[in-house]
Design an enzyme around this catalytic site. Structure first.
Site, short mmCIF file in Angstrom:
data_model
loop_
_atom_site.label_atom_id
_atom_site.label_comp_id
_atom_site.label_asym_id
_atom_site.label_seq_id
_atom_site.Cartn_x
_atom_site.Cartn_y
_atom_site.Cartn_z
N TYR A 174 44.48 39.43 43.22
CA TYR A 174 44.17 40.64 43.23
C TYR A 174 45.39 41.72 43.68
O TYR A 174 45.51 42.85 43.38
CB TYR A 174 43.08 41.11 44.23
N LYS A 215 41.72 25.10 43.75
CA LYS A 215 41.89 24.68 42.45
C LYS A 215 43.24 23.79 42.39
O LYS A 215 44.09 23.95 41.76
CB LYS A 215 41.72 25.51 41.32
N ASP A 258 35.38 24.70 40.35
CA ASP A 258 34.40 24.90 39.31
C ASP A 258 33.28 23.87 40.02
O ASP A 258 32.06 24.31 39.46
CB ASP A 258 34.97 24.19 38.19
N ASP A 307 35.35 36.02 45.85
CA ASP A 307 34.40 37.25 44.91
C ASP A 307 33.51 36.45 44.22
O ASP A 307 32.36 36.91 44.37
CB ASP A 307 35.55 37.82 44.25
N ASP A 343 29.18 36.01 45.53
CA ASP A 343 28.09 36.67 44.66
C ASP A 343 27.13 35.60 44.04
O ASP A 343 25.73 36.07 44.16
CB ASP A 343 28.73 37.43 43.33
#
Ligand code: NAD
Length: 357
Positions: free
Chosen positions: A140, A190, A222, A246, A250
């Site tokens: 980001y 990852k 994942d 992020d 959620d």
């Protein structure tokens, strides 16, 4: 000692839900808690007041305060403003200015709300996860970024980047929290594909040597996304980077049924923090008196626990919330047949009454 709390109402339902949280804070005076609150505008309200979603005076107040309580920002009225004037930009800037690099998002299922989850009650009952998301680094913020012409076509690109020190400081926060809970920490990355994740994993293992009591595990993002819906109770604390956090936070929040129930904390290196519900400004229900104030009230509990080191007061608030749920009080977002539907103010009043009992 009197604590100074900066109160930023923001937009939409922000003022309504923070008003209830302030009633709860006021009620804590009866238990010897001393505080003073000062209000300042942020988001669309900041733009309306000073032409800036993070007015200078608001930032100054936030920097001086011991902790910041925020409602939510944003609304359709501001969606057509230039990007740097939009409410959400004010939020990103205050996080960056206050160096709030660790975002704590609990996903806690209250037994009374098990029916509100989209998963089967037996999969989620007793769920109590804390996600620690790094908040000021990663893709980001990484440079270079942009959209440019390459070989005659437009190419969009961003950079995933973490320095050792960025990983180390958020890892320490996560291990510290795990020590106060069930002493299990899962680091999500990852590393099978990304060098950035390889370094992340290496540093987390290194920091883990300082916390021999914490059982550290590693999971690819994942798989973590899958495990969160398959068997979420396997997790205690999860630590992860900005973009993975992020998305996963959620996902985890929905396991608990309602966005109106979940608080969050964003901390700096000295545990100073900004506390806010995870939901937005809900313009669709703003002004109707039906928003759920519990996420904001529970954000106050986090503020007391993590920044003001007042764990006993935090527990009082959490117990009061449990009590009103057990008494059957529900705002529309968590209402199920057979419970008592109430509005924002009545829910706040019920929590205050439960605190006083
Ligand atoms: P939202 O979280 O505001 O609302 C999503 C849905 O959940 C809506 O139907 C809303 O009515 C409901 N909801 C949210 N909070 C609730 C509560 N306390 N009680 C009952 N119902 C609740 O997300 P959105 O609609 O995508 O965004 C609305 C605005 O909020 C946008 O401007 C967005 O940019 C902003 N936003 C701000 C923040 C923040 O301030 N941290 C976070 C997310 C979105």
């Amino acid at each position: 000692m009197t604590k100074k709390i900066a109160v930023l109402l923001g937009d939409g339902i922000g003022p309504e839900i923070v008003a209830e949280a302030m009633k709860v804070l006021e009620a804590l005076r009866a238990f010897g808690f001393k505080f003073e609150a000062e209000h300042a505008p942020i988001g669309g309200a900041g733009y309306d007041a000073a032409g800036d979603p993070l007015p200078e005076a608001t930032l100054k107040l936030a920097k001086q305060a011991d902790a910041v309580l925020l409602g939510a920002v944003g609304g359709p009225k501001y969606d057509t403003l230039p990007r740097d004037k939009r409410p959400e930009r004010g939020l990103l800037r205050i996080r960056k200015e206050l160096k709030l690099f660790a975002n704590l998002r609990p996903a806690l299922l209250y037994p009374q709300l098990a029916a509100a989850s989209s998963l089967k009650p037996e999969v989620v009952s007793g769920l109590d996860i804390m996600i620690v998301r790094e908040l000021t680094g990663d893709i980001y913020f990484g440079q270079p970024r942009g959209i440019e012409i390459r070989d005659g076509e437009r190419v969009g690109f961003n950079t995933m980047v973490y320095s050792e020190s960025e990983v180390r400081r958020v890892a320490h926060v996560a291990f510290g929290i795990a020590m106060k809970r069930r002493k299990q920490l899962c680091s999500v990355e990852k590393a099978n594909v990304l060098e950035c994740s390889e370094l992340w994993k290496e540093i987390v293992i290194e920091v883990g040597r300082d916390y021999p009591e914490v059982a550290l595990s590693h999971m690819y993002v994942d798989n973590a996304a899958m495990q969160l819906v398959r068997a979420p109770k396997q997790f205690d604390v999860i630590v992860t980077g900005n973009i993975f956090g992020d998305i996963l936070s959620d996902e985890a929040s929905m396991l608990t049924g309602s966005i109106g129930m979940l608080p969050s904390a964003s901390l700096d290196a000295d545990n100073k923090g900004m506390y806010e519900p995870i939901h937005g400004s809900a313009p669709d229900i703003a002004g109707k008196g039906i928003a759920n104030p519990l996420a904001t009230i529970l954000s106050v509990a986090m503020l007391l626990r993590y920044t003001l080191q007042e764990a006993a007061l935090a527990e009082r608030i959490e117990a009061a919330v449990q009590k009103v749920l057990a008494q059957g009080y529900r705002t529309g977002d968590i209402y199920t047949e057979g419970t008592r539907k109430v509005g924002t103010v009545a829910m706040g009043d019920a929590v205050v009454a439960a605190l006083r009992q």
